[in-house]
Design an enzyme around this catalytic site. Structure first.
Site, PDB file in Angstrom:
ATOM      1  N   ILE A 141      52.089  34.574  45.813  1.00  0.00           N
ATOM      2  CA  ILE A 141      51.873  35.660  44.869  1.00  0.00           C
ATOM      3  C   ILE A 141      50.572  36.359  45.242  1.00  0.00           C
ATOM      4  O   ILE A 141      49.498  35.750  45.222  1.00  0.00           O
ATOM      5  CB  ILE A 141      51.805  35.131  43.416  1.00  0.00           C
ATOM      6  CG1 ILE A 141      53.071  34.337  43.076  1.00  0.00           C
ATOM      7  CG2 ILE A 141      51.569  36.287  42.453  1.00  0.00           C
ATOM      8  CD1 ILE A 141      54.375  35.112  43.210  1.00  0.00           C
ATOM      9  N   GLU A 142      50.665  37.624  45.567  1.00  0.00           N
ATOM     10  CA  GLU A 142      49.513  38.445  45.931  1.00  0.00           C
ATOM     11  C   GLU A 142      49.170  39.329  44.735  1.00  0.00           C
ATOM     12  O   GLU A 142      50.036  40.044  44.230  1.00  0.00           O
ATOM     13  CB  GLU A 142      49.870  39.276  47.154  1.00  0.00           C
ATOM     14  CG  GLU A 142      48.779  40.170  47.675  1.00  0.00           C
ATOM     15  CD  GLU A 142      49.197  40.946  48.937  1.00  0.00           C
ATOM     16  OE1 GLU A 142      48.420  41.797  49.363  1.00  0.00           O
ATOM     17  OE2 GLU A 142      50.311  40.689  49.452  1.00  0.00           O
ATOM     18  N   ILE A 143      47.942  39.257  44.297  1.00  0.00           N
ATOM     19  CA  ILE A 143      47.451  40.112  43.218  1.00  0.00           C
ATOM     20  C   ILE A 143      46.461  41.080  43.860  1.00  0.00           C
ATOM     21  O   ILE A 143      45.499  40.650  44.501  1.00  0.00           O
ATOM     22  CB  ILE A 143      46.777  39.287  42.115  1.00  0.00           C
ATOM     23  CG1 ILE A 143      47.753  38.254  41.553  1.00  0.00           C
ATOM     24  CG2 ILE A 143      46.248  40.210  41.009  1.00  0.00           C
ATOM     25  CD1 ILE A 143      47.098  37.194  40.675  1.00  0.00           C
ATOM     26  N   SER A 155      43.195  42.080  48.054  1.00  0.00           N
ATOM     27  CA  SER A 155      44.127  41.113  47.483  1.00  0.00           C
ATOM     28  C   SER A 155      43.555  39.703  47.403  1.00  0.00           C
ATOM     29  O   SER A 155      42.709  39.317  48.206  1.00  0.00           O
ATOM     30  CB  SER A 155      45.394  41.049  48.344  1.00  0.00           C
ATOM     31  OG  SER A 155      46.015  42.303  48.432  1.00  0.00           O
ATOM     32  N   PHE A 174      51.688  42.123  43.537  1.00  0.00           N
ATOM     33  CA  PHE A 174      51.574  42.830  42.269  1.00  0.00           C
ATOM     34  C   PHE A 174      50.256  43.585  42.231  1.00  0.00           C
ATOM     35  O   PHE A 174      49.214  43.044  42.607  1.00  0.00           O
ATOM     36  CB  PHE A 174      51.629  41.846  41.096  1.00  0.00           C
ATOM     37  CG  PHE A 174      52.916  41.077  41.020  1.00  0.00           C
ATOM     38  CD1 PHE A 174      54.084  41.685  40.592  1.00  0.00           C
ATOM     39  CD2 PHE A 174      52.961  39.746  41.402  1.00  0.00           C
ATOM     40  CE1 PHE A 174      55.271  40.973  40.528  1.00  0.00           C
ATOM     41  CE2 PHE A 174      54.144  39.019  41.335  1.00  0.00           C
ATOM     42  CZ  PHE A 174      55.299  39.640  40.900  1.00  0.00           C
TER      43      PHE A 174
END
Length: 138
Positions: free
Chosen positions: A131-133, A120, A84
């Site tokens: 979940i990659e931010i 990230s 994301f």
């Protein structure tokens, strides 16, 4: 595979499906940790479903114990790896996640996104999906 003379090609993603063990826990995580909106909707077959909305995007949630057909060949919880993008600095994300007692597994680290360089951090959701931010690099 034979070649086609058609000019058919996809242009964008409408939605993704995430298979989960506990819809309530998933909704709470994505709402609290990632700021997504939780929505309930009535599917074409009349069943009530849950989705996560953010911007113009949507993730439909399917219960692993009762997968909606048609579904992936192996609809299992915890098999997703999602990235994301955020406009907020990753430093703010790290503080936010720490306040929620969500461990950052890796990062900040440089990566290559769909439109160029990104930086990230990585966390896990309740099903242990990765979940990659990310934020644009630079």
């Amino acid at each position: 595979m034979p070649q086609s003379q058609t000019k058919c090609r996809v242009s964008r993603i409408d939605h993704l499906v995430l298979t989960v063990r506990d819809i309530s826990a998933t909704c709470a995580f994505y709402k609290t940790a990632l700021g997504m909106e939780v929505a309930q909707f009535t599917a074409a077959d009349g069943t009530k479903r849950h989705a996560l909305n953010f911007g113009a995007h949507k993730i439909n949630l399917h219960d692993a114990a009762r997968p909606f057909a048609p579904h992936a060949a192996q609809p299992v919880a915890g098999s997703a790896d999602l990235c994301f993008l955020s406009d907020a600095p990753l430093e703010d994300w790290i503080i936010h996640l720490a306040a929620l007692e969500i461990a950052v597994e890796e990062g900040p680290v440089p990566r290559t996104g769909a439109t160029g360089p990104i930086v990230s951090i990585y966390v896990r959701d309740p099903d242990r999906n990765l979940i990659e931010i990310s934020a644009p690099a630079g």
